[in-house]
Enzyme design. Structure first.
Site, mmCIF file in Angstrom:
data_model
loop_
_atom_site.group_PDB
_atom_site.id
_atom_site.type_symbol
_atom_site.label_atom_id
_atom_site.label_comp_id
_atom_site.label_asym_id
_atom_site.label_seq_id
_atom_site.Cartn_x
_atom_site.Cartn_y
_atom_site.Cartn_z
ATOM 1 N N HIS A 179 0.836 -1.198 0.000
ATOM 2 C CA HIS A 179 0.000 0.000 0.000
ATOM 3 C C HIS A 179 0.874 1.253 0.000
ATOM 4 O O HIS A 179 0.624 2.204 -0.755
ATOM 5 C CB HIS A 179 -0.908 -0.007 1.235
ATOM 6 N N GLU A 235 -10.578 2.233 3.056
ATOM 7 C CA GLU A 235 -9.314 1.542 3.328
ATOM 8 C C GLU A 235 -9.629 0.308 4.163
ATOM 9 O O GLU A 235 -10.232 0.411 5.229
ATOM 10 C CB GLU A 235 -8.322 2.456 4.068
ATOM 11 N N GLU A 273 -8.783 -2.293 6.626
ATOM 12 C CA GLU A 273 -7.804 -2.379 7.708
ATOM 13 C C GLU A 273 -8.277 -3.349 8.792
ATOM 14 O O GLU A 273 -9.450 -3.722 8.844
ATOM 15 C CB GLU A 273 -7.579 -1.005 8.367
ATOM 16 N N GLU A 302 -5.601 2.680 -5.174
ATOM 17 C CA GLU A 302 -4.642 1.744 -5.745
ATOM 18 C C GLU A 302 -5.268 0.967 -6.904
ATOM 19 O O GLU A 302 -4.657 0.814 -7.961
ATOM 20 C CB GLU A 302 -4.166 0.749 -4.689
HETATM 21 CA CA CA Z 1 -5.523 4.290 7.042
#
Ligand code: CA
Length: 439
Positions: A145, A210, A212, A384
């Site tokens: 990332h 994101e 996570e 991304e």
């Molecule tokens: Ca983050």
């Protein structure tokens, strides 16, 4: 690190039938903690444990007198409206409660008739953030990332030189952390259009998710007394899924010199269930890094961390657009990866977080950073996947996304599986984008 014991036996079955279904997230080997009440009721929030498609009301089970000794004290805290008290107790109490729950919920338990009255269907439950979070820190521990995003923000210097030496992080915002089901307004802010001389103000045009892992802190440490890596996991209660919503255009303009601010402080969504570190014991993997990378400094290095510091936790992000909802087609997968690719482990994150003397407290939350893997499709954010917006992602129904649109929901999922052990899951972490204020 926690032992593998009889609570992990894959042959264990529960008298709650749905817990034994193949692919169930919450078999009797899992036993994650959360805070719940009946949906749309004015009942008090209280702690519960997920089992199959039910919640075991821990406050009611404790009142029924089925726990004894240290497990009873832990169950009293685990049944409270926030789990800070349970988190503060530490591994011995957590294990006592886990072993008691495993015995009570497995097939053949003499207490099954009494506990049946303490079950609430998950379909009828709503959740709260499971603890009073004192502080929230977001880390940046996926090298894939960091390189993918770094290329977009700093083409000449994608990976900052400090990345391979320490777990990078910043201190985030607690007030806007919500539990799965959170719906939030698209943020507005300043952005600097390419080639412009002055910034413009308006709704974010590059809203992102994101994927996570959330790390819940158990017992804290006194200020000035760092947590050594060897003992770091005794300070971790468990893990959840975490979506760090990110406004990329706001971020690009505000990020230098002090890091994210409005780009990250409007919403963070977490899954309601906390899977304990004890439940994760069978899925630990060695922590490795490329041979040419620097060896960690002494405070970030230990044999135990090398041997089993990683966690093979499969993670996915899915998108459900307004059109998918209207047409009933179901969500489309955007990302799939594993927490095993993290460049730094949970233990190293804690050791680094406290090495300067910072005190952690029970209920603090740490985000792992976006967990992108090395392969195509393992990128864990749209910036991304779409290469900075240049290549919109096809969603399979004719729609495409470079970034999120109003009405989009993002759903995170996670699970662990290993030959010879049960599969355990994290449930769902869902958040939905509403139009900007004033739109
Ligand atoms: Ca983050």
């Amino acid at each position: 690190m926690y032992p593998i014991d009889e609570t992990h036996d894959p042959a264990l079955r529960s008298w709650v039938g749905s817990a034994n279904a193949p692919g169930a997230d919450f078999p009797v080997q899992n036993l994650p903690h959360g805070v719940f009440r009946r949906r749309a009721s004015s009942e008090p929030w209280r702690g519960g444990v997920a089992i199959g498609d039910q919640v075991l009301d821990l406050a009611a089970a404790h009142a029924a007198g089925v726990f004894h000794g240290e497990a009873a004290v832990a169950a009293a805290h685990g049944g409270a409206g926030s789990l800070n008290g349970l988190m503060a107790m530490g591994p011995r109490a957590w294990l006592a409660l886990r072993r008691a729950l495993s015995a009570l919920l497995r097939e053949g338990s003499a207490q099954a008739p009494r506990l049946r009255a303490c079950l609430v269907p998950q379909a009828d439950a709503e959740h709260a953030v499971p603890a009073r979070i004192g502080d929230y820190t977001d880390m940046y521990t996926s090298v894939h990332h960091a390189i993918n995003v770094g290329r977009l923000f700093r083409p000449d210097n994608p990976l900052t030189p400090n990345f391979r030496w320490m777990p990078i992080g910043y201190h985030g915002r607690v007030s806007s952390i919500g539990v799965s089901g959170q719906r939030f307004r698209r943020p507005s802010g300043q952005r600097m259009p390419p080639g412009a001389a002055e910034p413009v103000f308006g709704p974010c045009e590059r809203l992102d998710y994101e994927l996570e892992i959330g790390i819940w802190i158990g017992p804290g440490n006194p200020a000035g007394e760092p947590v050594p890596l060897e003992r770091a996991e005794a300070h971790v209660f468990g893990l959840c899924l975490l979506d760090d919503w990110s406004a990329r255009d706001i971020q690009a303009w505000e990020d230098q010199p002090l890091g994210p601010f409005l780009a990250k402080n409007f919403a963070t969504t977490i899954s309601p269930w906390i899977v304990t570190m004890a439940a994760l014991a069978p899925y630990r993997v060695p922590w490795t890094r490329p041979q040419d990378d620097p060896a960690p400094l002494a405070y970030l290095e230990s044999e135990a961390n090398r041997a089993a510091g990683g966690i093979d936790l499969a993670i996915e992000a899915w998108i459900e657009t307004a059109r998918m909802r209207a047409e009933g087609t179901g969500p489309a997968r955007l990302s799939r990866s594993s927490f095993r690719h993290a460049y730094w482990t949970v233990g190293q994150m804690l050791a680094h977080h406290t090495v300067g003397g910072c005190n952690l407290q029970p209920g603090d939350l740490i985000g792992s950073g976006t967990q992108s893997g090395p392969l195509p499709g393992e990128q864990a954010a749209l910036i991304e996947l779409s290469e900075g917006g240049r290549r919109p992602v096809a969603l399979g129904n004719g729609e495409t996304r470079a970034f999120l649109e109003d009405g989009d929901a993002v759903i995170l999922r996670g699970w662990c599986e290993r030959e010879g052990f049960a599969r355990i899951g994290f449930g769902e972490c869902r958040g939905e984008v509403l139009p900007a204020s004033g739109d």
